[in-house]
Design a protein around this motif. Structure first.
Motif, short mmCIF file in Angstrom:
data_model
loop_
_atom_site.label_atom_id
_atom_site.label_comp_id
_atom_site.label_asym_id
_atom_site.label_seq_id
_atom_site.Cartn_x
_atom_site.Cartn_y
_atom_site.Cartn_z
N THR A 42 0.83 -1.21 0.00
CA THR A 42 0.00 0.00 0.00
C THR A 42 0.86 1.25 0.00
N THR A 43 1.94 1.23 0.76
CA THR A 43 2.86 2.37 0.79
C THR A 43 3.39 2.67 -0.61
N LEU A 44 3.76 1.61 -1.33
CA LEU A 44 4.27 1.77 -2.69
C LEU A 44 3.24 2.45 -3.58
N PHE A 94 -10.37 2.01 -3.80
CA PHE A 94 -10.02 1.40 -2.54
C PHE A 94 -10.97 0.25 -2.20
N GLN A 95 -10.67 -0.44 -1.13
CA GLN A 95 -11.51 -1.54 -0.67
C GLN A 95 -12.92 -1.04 -0.36
N ALA A 178 -5.28 0.69 -7.58
CA ALA A 178 -6.34 0.12 -6.75
C ALA A 178 -5.73 -0.61 -5.56
N ASP A 179 -6.22 -0.29 -4.37
CA ASP A 179 -5.71 -0.89 -3.14
C ASP A 179 -6.73 -1.88 -2.59
N ASN A 211 -2.90 -3.57 -5.84
CA ASN A 211 -2.38 -4.22 -4.64
C ASN A 211 -3.42 -5.26 -4.22
N ILE A 212 -3.04 -6.54 -4.20
CA ILE A 212 -4.05 -7.58 -4.00
C ILE A 212 -3.50 -8.73 -3.15
#
Length: 263
Positions: A42-44, A94-95, A178-179, A211-212
């Protein structure tokens, strides 16, 4: 299109979240970022639009301007209006869907156009015919045009995520980050939403970076996998080249808990 050069992120408590990241992502790629919770995924992602400010290094994004000439943005040096202009060209998902339950699907989708409206139109919520056509086209692309005048609060989780995706498309971004967009969905809906991302990536030639946690979905839909462990990139390559050994390198002793199908 996106270039990380010796990027580091150290939090105030001393945690080294990103360690000497060197990475280049080209236009039109579908990238899945995988790794354990706390690995730095997530930071990336959040450094791409400076939601997280890096401690050292450079992040450069190259985008086409209205004159079809390439314009370079050094993200970590942007502030104020220039940073806002870049953020308008980056779609975020986002989620949590971030939909307004009492508004219609169309109105939720049109909210992406508010920042582009004159102040008078923003104040009274007036949208042009062009804006509405852009929003309706996004809803049609995601097969929820028939829900345009349904309240968002009455939709299923998968449909809500599609509305969030349609809103992002209505923004007309150059790339989407997308996180964990499918972590709250059941397997069938998660597959459908990932297929939506894939369609957008292919049909719109949009860069998609996700990010998954679901490794099997990352391998199924992304063409490139970036594996992060303890803030470092330990794998960067084609999804078809990911082997059990690669996953062991990414997940360490947590490998046995990874959900895998035909890997």
């Amino acid at each position: 299109m996106i270039k990380f050069e010796n990027v580091n992120k150290v939090w105030p408590n001393g945690v080294h979240a990103l360690k000497d990241i060197n990475l280049q992502i080209e236009r039109g790629e579908f990238v899945g970022v995988i790794g354990l919770s706390g690995a730095g995924k997530t930071t990336l992602l959040r450094t791409i639009n400076k939601m997280n400010t890096i401690s050292s290094g450079n992040i450069t994004i190259e985008l086409l301007g209205n004159d079809n000439k390439t314009k370079k943005f050094v993200v970590n040096k942007l502030i104020g209006r220039k940073l806002r202009k870049l953020r308008m060209r980056i779609g975020l998902i986002f989620q949590s869907y971030n939909n307004i339950g009492t508004q219609s699907v169309l109105k939720n989708t049109l909210n992406a156009r508010v920042a582009k409206l004159p102040f008078f139109c923003q104040f009274f919520g007036f949208f042009s015919k062009k804006d509405k056509l852009i929003a309706l086209t996004a809803l049609e692309q995601l097969d929820i045009l028939d829900k345009a005048y349904v309240r968002c609060g009455n939709l299923s989780g998968g449909q809500q995520q599609r509305v969030a995706l349609a809103r992002t498309l209505t923004q007309q971004p150059d790339l989407i980050i997308a996180d964990e967009p499918v972590s709250a969905l059941d397997p069938i809906l998660a597959n459908q939403v990932m297929l939506d991302f894939k369609k957008i990536n292919v049909n719109n030639n949009l860069t998609v970076i996700i990010n998954i946690h679901h490794v099997e979905l990352a391998l199924k839909y992304a063409t490139r996998i970036i594996g992060i462990k303890d803030g470092e990139i330990v794998y960067d390559g084609s999804s078809t080249d990911v082997t059990p050994q690669v996953l062991k390198n990414i997940y360490g002793n947590k490998y046995e808990q990874v959900d895998l199908i035909n890997v």
